[in-house]
Motif scaffolding. Structure first.
Motif, short mmCIF file in Angstrom:
data_model
loop_
_atom_site.label_atom_id
_atom_site.label_comp_id
_atom_site.label_asym_id
_atom_site.label_seq_id
_atom_site.Cartn_x
_atom_site.Cartn_y
_atom_site.Cartn_z
N ARG A 1 0.83 -1.21 0.00
CA ARG A 1 0.00 0.00 0.00
C ARG A 1 0.86 1.25 0.00
N GLY A 2 2.01 1.18 0.69
CA GLY A 2 2.91 2.34 0.72
C GLY A 2 3.42 2.66 -0.68
N ARG A 3 3.80 1.62 -1.43
CA ARG A 3 4.29 1.85 -2.80
C ARG A 3 3.17 2.40 -3.68
N TYR A 4 1.99 1.83 -3.51
CA TYR A 4 0.87 2.30 -4.32
C TYR A 4 0.49 3.73 -3.94
N ARG A 5 0.51 4.01 -2.64
CA ARG A 5 0.18 5.35 -2.18
C ARG A 5 1.08 6.39 -2.85
N GLU A 6 2.39 6.11 -2.92
CA GLU A 6 3.32 7.06 -3.55
C GLU A 6 2.95 7.29 -5.01
N ALA A 7 2.64 6.20 -5.72
CA ALA A 7 2.30 6.33 -7.14
C ALA A 7 1.00 7.10 -7.31
N LEU A 8 0.01 6.83 -6.45
CA LEU A 8 -1.27 7.52 -6.56
C LEU A 8 -1.13 9.00 -6.25
#
Length: 429
Positions: free
Chosen positions: A175-182
């Motif tokens: 989720r942390g990686r996705y959060r950065e991309a989002l």
């Protein structure tokens, strides 16, 4: 003139005409959970504010805008519970219920409090039924929770009125990686976001995915997808859940924008939604929160649960006219008495009959009244029989038993075998 007293806005009375529907729903659910091996836990409605700030997460709408928080006389910050999971986790930790890998399958019910805009199906004091399971980490328990809710819909007649939506939020690292991309994607389009989404971009960006703003949803069409960032373990867990639901024949939709509003969720999240209630479409929601116990200071403990709103489910049953006729509020026997000696005798007889005929709804006339007025109340009570005791009957050692629903002629019953004779009459079809 003094102001007329009334309930606080968004906090409603549940009147006698409404409570049979609540009792029907609650008893149906309690019986269902007993059959699946879940135990009831009863939790306080007030907790230390820190519990919800740490558990639900600062930056969420619930903590930032919706909690009822106050200082007590010791200057401690307390909060009326806005949801049940955090309090249940606190109780499990405080009482050592998760020690040595103990599996706990718990359920609770009661009022929750959130300062929201009241509308049909949404209140500031609302009631939930919640289920929480600790120390089971496989997709099989996720499937069981969904299966028991599916069985509840079947028992209530709602199977065709609700749809299951699923998603996986993955691990906290994923989720942390996705959060950065989002955030990178949306930051470049910041001015096009609605006001709430602009605020959430810093505090809780995943909540932007379920924004109700049409322009924001249009922006999200080309946004990064959470599914592309899932870790292998979470993907395997999600595949295992789907395989079990397929085996059970439980239909579902994958909703990549389903993220839930509370920070503690990870991996499985699900909602049962309906299109029969307008905007208030979610009737049950939950998922995994494997990190919450350790976040509260306990050992890492897998956990999963759900909650459903009673008000919304009752409204759905009413809307679809699925509530069965309820016997609550109707008598089996109504005792009419005339004269003080008869009143005293009937008082004693009524208690004797209640003991001899458990479960029989026997109403004793209160407030005296004429023959006509008492029989009018007896008929209104819904009773099958009116028992009549006056000075003449008392002298002869009998009670007159008059059918009120076209069930034969009036009979005279001896007082010394009254319970047995009434039992026979009540058992007649």
């Amino acid at each position: 003139m003094s102001k007329t007293l009334q309930a606080i806005r968004g906090m409603n009375d549940i009147l006698p005409a409404q409570t049979p529907a609540w009792r029907y729903l609650e008893s149906t659910f309690a019986t269902l959970l007993d059959g699946y091996g879940y135990s009831e836990i009863r939790l306080p409605i007030v907790e230390y504010t820190e519990l919800f700030a740490r558990g639900i997460g600062e930056g969420t709408d619930v903590v930032d805008k919706e909690m009822y928080t106050f200082l007590d006389r010791n200057e401690e910050s307390l909060t009326l519970r806005p949801e049940g999971t955090a309090g249940c986790v606190r109780a499990v930790l405080e009482h050592g219920l998760n020690g040595a890998g103990q599996v706990q399958k718990l359920w609770y019910t009661g009022p929750m409090f959130r300062y929201e805009k009241p509308q049909k199906g949404r209140y500031r004091q609302f009631h939930q039924i919640g289920v929480e399971v600790f120390n089971l980490n496989g997709p099989d328990i996720d499937a069981e929770l969904i299966a028991l809710t599916a069985r509840l819909w079947q028992q209530l007649g709602l199977r065709d009125a609700v749809t299951l939506q699923l998603n996986s939020l993955g691990s906290s690292e994923a989720r942390g990686r996705y959060r950065e991309a989002l955030v990178d994607y949306l930051q470049a389009r910041f001015e096009q976001l609605d006001e709430d989404s602009q605020r959430r971009l810093d505090t809780n960006p995943l909540r932007i995915l379920d924004s109700k703003n049409a322009q924001t949803q249009a922006l999200l069409v080309d946004a990064p997808m959470l599914a592309d960032y899932l870790d292998k373990e979470s993907q395997a867990h999600f595949d295992g859940l789907r395989a079990r639901l397929d085996a059970l024949g439980i239909a579902y939709q994958i909703n990549p924008k389903l993220v839930r509003g509370l920070d503690y969720y990870g991996r499985t999240v699900f909602e049962w939604v309906t299109d029969k209630l307008g905007a208030q479409g979610t009737v049950c929601a939950g998922g995994r929160y494997d990190g919450l116990v350790s976040q509260f200071g306990g050992k890492p403990t897998p956990a999963v649960g759900f909650a459903m709103g009673i008000e919304r489910l009752v409204l759905l049953l009413e809307t679809l006219e699925l509530l069965p006729p309820q016997p609550q509020g109707q008598a089996d026997l109504y005792f009419c008495t005339f004269g003080e000696p008869a009143e005293l005798a009937a008082l004693r007889l009524s208690e004797t009959l209640r003991e001899a005929l458990p479960g029989t709804r026997l109403w004793l006339n209160n407030g005296a009244g004429s023959f006509k007025s008492q029989f009018k109340k007896a008929d209104k009570s819904g009773a099958r029989f009116a028992l009549v005791l006056g000075e003449d009957e008392l002298a002869r050692g009998v009670v007159a038993c008059k059918p009120l629903r076209g069930q034969g002629e009036q009979q005279t019953l001896a007082l010394d075998d009254l319970a047995g004779q009434l039992a026979a009459l009540l058992n007649e079809i």
